[in-house]
Design a protein around this motif. Structure first.
Motif, short mmCIF file in Angstrom:
data_model
loop_
_atom_site.label_atom_id
_atom_site.label_comp_id
_atom_site.label_asym_id
_atom_site.label_seq_id
_atom_site.Cartn_x
_atom_site.Cartn_y
_atom_site.Cartn_z
N THR A 231 0.86 -1.18 0.00
CA THR A 231 0.00 0.00 0.00
C THR A 231 0.89 1.23 0.00
O THR A 231 2.05 1.16 0.44
CB THR A 231 -0.92 0.05 1.25
OG1 THR A 231 -0.09 0.22 2.41
CG2 THR A 231 -1.74 -1.20 1.38
N PRO A 232 0.38 2.37 -0.44
CA PRO A 232 1.19 3.59 -0.43
C PRO A 232 1.56 4.03 0.99
O PRO A 232 2.58 4.70 1.18
CB PRO A 232 0.27 4.63 -1.10
CG PRO A 232 -0.72 3.83 -1.88
CD PRO A 232 -0.92 2.57 -1.11
N GLU A 233 0.74 3.66 1.98
CA GLU A 233 0.97 4.13 3.35
C GLU A 233 2.10 3.40 4.06
O GLU A 233 2.71 3.94 4.99
CB GLU A 233 -0.32 3.98 4.18
CG GLU A 233 -1.49 4.83 3.72
CD GLU A 233 -2.22 4.21 2.54
OE1 GLU A 233 -2.00 3.00 2.29
OE2 GLU A 233 -2.97 4.93 1.87
N LEU A 234 2.39 2.15 3.67
CA LEU A 234 3.37 1.33 4.37
C LEU A 234 4.62 1.15 3.52
O LEU A 234 4.56 1.08 2.30
CB LEU A 234 2.76 -0.03 4.71
CG LEU A 234 1.56 -0.02 5.64
CD1 LEU A 234 1.06 -1.45 5.89
CD2 LEU A 234 1.89 0.66 6.96
N PRO A 235 5.80 1.08 4.17
CA PRO A 235 7.05 0.92 3.43
C PRO A 235 7.10 -0.39 2.66
O PRO A 235 6.58 -1.41 3.12
CB PRO A 235 8.12 0.98 4.52
CG PRO A 235 7.41 0.62 5.78
CD PRO A 235 6.02 1.13 5.63
N LYS A 236 7.77 -0.37 1.50
CA LYS A 236 7.82 -1.54 0.64
C LYS A 236 9.19 -2.20 0.59
O LYS A 236 9.33 -3.31 0.08
CB LYS A 236 7.42 -1.15 -0.79
CG LYS A 236 6.06 -0.49 -0.91
CD LYS A 236 5.81 -0.08 -2.35
CE LYS A 236 4.46 0.60 -2.52
NZ LYS A 236 4.36 1.84 -1.74
N ASP A 237 10.22 -1.49 1.07
CA ASP A 237 11.58 -2.02 0.98
C ASP A 237 12.37 -1.65 2.23
O ASP A 237 11.85 -1.00 3.14
CB ASP A 237 12.28 -1.50 -0.28
CG ASP A 237 12.22 0.02 -0.39
OD1 ASP A 237 12.11 0.70 0.66
OD2 ASP A 237 12.27 0.54 -1.52
N LEU A 238 13.63 -2.07 2.25
CA LEU A 238 14.48 -1.86 3.41
C LEU A 238 14.66 -0.37 3.71
O LEU A 238 14.62 0.05 4.87
CB LEU A 238 15.84 -2.53 3.19
CG LEU A 238 16.73 -2.76 4.41
CD1 LEU A 238 16.01 -3.60 5.45
CD2 LEU A 238 18.03 -3.42 3.99
N ALA A 239 14.84 0.43 2.67
CA ALA A 239 15.00 1.86 2.87
C ALA A 239 13.74 2.48 3.46
O ALA A 239 13.81 3.36 4.35
CB ALA A 239 15.35 2.54 1.54
N GLY A 240 12.58 2.02 2.99
CA GLY A 240 11.32 2.53 3.52
C GLY A 240 11.11 2.17 4.98
O GLY A 240 10.63 2.97 5.78
N VAL A 241 11.47 0.92 5.32
CA VAL A 241 11.36 0.50 6.71
C VAL A 241 12.28 1.33 7.59
O VAL A 241 11.92 1.73 8.70
CB VAL A 241 11.68 -1.01 6.85
CG1 VAL A 241 11.82 -1.39 8.32
CG2 VAL A 241 10.59 -1.83 6.20
N TRP A 242 13.49 1.59 7.11
CA TRP A 242 14.42 2.39 7.90
C TRP A 242 13.84 3.79 8.16
O TRP A 242 13.92 4.30 9.29
CB TRP A 242 15.76 2.52 7.16
CG TRP A 242 16.68 3.51 7.80
CD1 TRP A 242 17.01 4.74 7.35
CD2 TRP A 242 17.36 3.36 9.06
NE1 TRP A 242 17.85 5.37 8.23
CE2 TRP A 242 18.08 4.54 9.28
CE3 TRP A 242 17.42 2.33 9.99
CZ2 TRP A 242 18.86 4.74 10.42
CZ3 TRP A 242 18.20 2.52 11.13
CH2 TRP A 242 18.91 3.70 11.34
N LYS A 243 13.25 4.39 7.13
CA LYS A 243 12.67 5.72 7.30
C LYS A 243 11.53 5.69 8.32
O LYS A 243 11.38 6.61 9.14
CB LYS A 243 12.16 6.23 5.95
CG LYS A 243 11.62 7.66 6.00
CD LYS A 243 11.20 8.12 4.61
CE LYS A 243 10.64 9.54 4.65
NZ LYS A 243 10.20 9.99 3.30
N PHE A 244 10.72 4.65 8.25
CA PHE A 244 9.61 4.50 9.21
C PHE A 244 10.11 4.23 10.61
O PHE A 244 9.60 4.78 11.59
CB PHE A 244 8.70 3.34 8.75
CG PHE A 244 7.60 2.99 9.72
CD1 PHE A 244 6.38 3.63 9.67
CD2 PHE A 244 7.79 1.99 10.68
CE1 PHE A 244 5.36 3.29 10.56
CE2 PHE A 244 6.78 1.65 11.57
CZ PHE A 244 5.56 2.31 11.51
#
Length: 435
Positions: A219-232
């Motif tokens: 979904t656009p609201e949740l991170p999709k990759d390692l970089a996104g998880v790190w930002k979250f």
């Protein structure tokens, strides 16, 4: 559905999760009691308290993995990215903990920053060596706990926590029977307890289907990759680094108090008892994250306050009765001076469960909104206030354990104030947008 029925359902979900935290927290008083009845009790209690403060600081960046796992469980991409993140960060924290056991590094961290007496250094480093795998096991366990909570399998989380407590109790009992070195026994119980829980929670998550990938890919609201998880996750990890780093620094302030030698034993002993009750409220945050879209905010706040009040009354009744002195004596051993230092801290901290419940409730609201930086900023405010208040107290001649307790409560209170301000700002901005 009536508000009463909503609250009953929240309690039904909450109690098993709370039991998991209580079973974890019970390890501290069980350890202290065991050490108190083994040779060189006071030094071992102090050494294990310092070692655990360092270990928890190394673990602190991954404490919020449970919250992230619960929040990111709805999509396949988020789950996969978070699992990679869990292995990398948890393994890295175990490596960091291993570095603190090197004599030259410990001389800087323990003897320099924390002001630990050289006579305790060897015992502390031995304990840290035993628990090197602790952060890795903690991170692994929290990832699968989050999946179970998201799937509504809170009973499985409680079962794993009970097994951990049984392993901890068994190792401590064996060490007591053998009259083994207290610090070694404490370290073994700490690390093997959490490894056992990690194994059980992984098995139950797979057996109950919590690890089955959801149909939703991303979904656009949740991170999709390692970089996104790190930002979250970065603000959440930073929050724990601030909080637990401040608590490790608090040990340094206690060590430098006028009564530093006895305060180093009294503070972890007293705080271990407080945490048994206060930690039982922490899962309020998971309840809010899971139920935010299902129930009104007002109901969730009422639930959090109710949980906090109940637990504060329990702690007050335990620490404020005439029998409490005998109970504390059994807990810390036949040490009148230590008993005299522990009991006032327990009475002073009777409000802490209510504060912890409110703290976790407001954190839950912000995490569910994706406003993780607000959680981080609040932790920074709380850490500064806690250390400042404790330092001023010791400089004014207050005994170390009381100064630490006052600093802790004032810091959490200020953190709650900042969290409420952040949450209130979101509600006001949303109302304005709707207008």
């Amino acid at each position: 559905m009536s508000r009463k029925r909503q609250l009953i359902q929240l309690w039904q979900q909450f109690i098993p999760l709370s039991l998991s935290d209580v079973s974890m927290a019970l390890g501290d008083p069980l350890t202290t009691t065991t050490l108190a009845h083994l040779p060189d009790a006071r030094n071992n209690i102090a050494a294990v308290g310092v070692a655990k403060a360092i270990a928890i600081f190394c673990e602190s960046p991954i404490i919020m993995l449970l919250h992230a796992s619960n929040a990111l469980a709805p999509t396949q991409a988020s789950r996969r990215a978070l699992w990679q993140f869990t292995l990398i960060t948890s393994g890295g924290m175990s490596l960091l903990l291993a570095l603190t056991t090197i004599p030259a590094i410990f001389a800087i961290v323990g003897e320099g920053w924390l002001g630990v007496a050289p006579s305790l250094s060897g015992t502390i480093r031995s304990t840290l060596t035993i628990v090197i795998l602790w952060p890795l096991a903690i991170g692994w366990r929290r990832y699968f706990q989050g999946l179970l909570i998201h799937s509504g399998e809170s009973n499985a989380v409680a079962m794993a926590g009970i097994i951990r407590l049984l392993v901890v109790g068994g190792i401590l009992a064996g060490g007591f029977a053998l009259r083994a070195n207290g610090a070694v026994v404490a370290g073994m119980s700490l690390v093997w307890g959490v490894i056992a829980e990690a194994v059980v929670v992984t098995f139950l998550a797979r057996r109950l289907g919590a690890t089955k990938l959801p149909e939703l890919v991303s979904t656009p609201e949740l991170p999709k990759d390692l970089a996104g998880v790190w930002k979250f996750y970065a603000p959440l990890g930073g929050t724990m680094i601030l909080g637990w780093g401040a608590r490790a620094a608090l040990v340094g302030i206690v060590a430098r108090a006028n009564d530093g030698s006895i305060a180093l034993a009294a503070w972890p002993a007293a705080w271990g008892l407080v945490i048994v009750v206060a930690n039982s409220t922490r899962m309020v945050q998971q309840m809010i994250i899971r139920n935010r879209q299902l129930l009104p905010d007002r109901v969730l706040i009422i639930f959090a306050i109710t949980v906090g009040l109940v637990c504060s009354l329990i702690l007050l009744s335990v620490s404020g009765t005439p029998l409490s002195q005998d109970a504390i004596g059994w807990f810390v051993g036949n040490d009148p001076e230590l008993i005299a230092r522990v009991r006032p801290v327990l009475l002073l901290c009777a409000v802490m469960p209510l504060l912890v419940s409110l703290q976790n409730a407001l954190q839950g609201f912000l995490v569910s909104e994706g406003r993780t930086w607000g959680v981080n900023q609040a932790a920074g405010v709380g850490a500064v206030v806690m250390l400042g208040a404790a330092y001023v107290g010791t400089q004014l001649g207050q005994n170390g354990a009381i100064a630490a307790a006052l600093g802790m409560m004032l810091g959490v209170t200020m953190e709650i104030g900042y969290l409420f301000y952040s949450w209130r700002s979101i509600r006001v901005s949303r109302t304005g947008a709707n207008d």
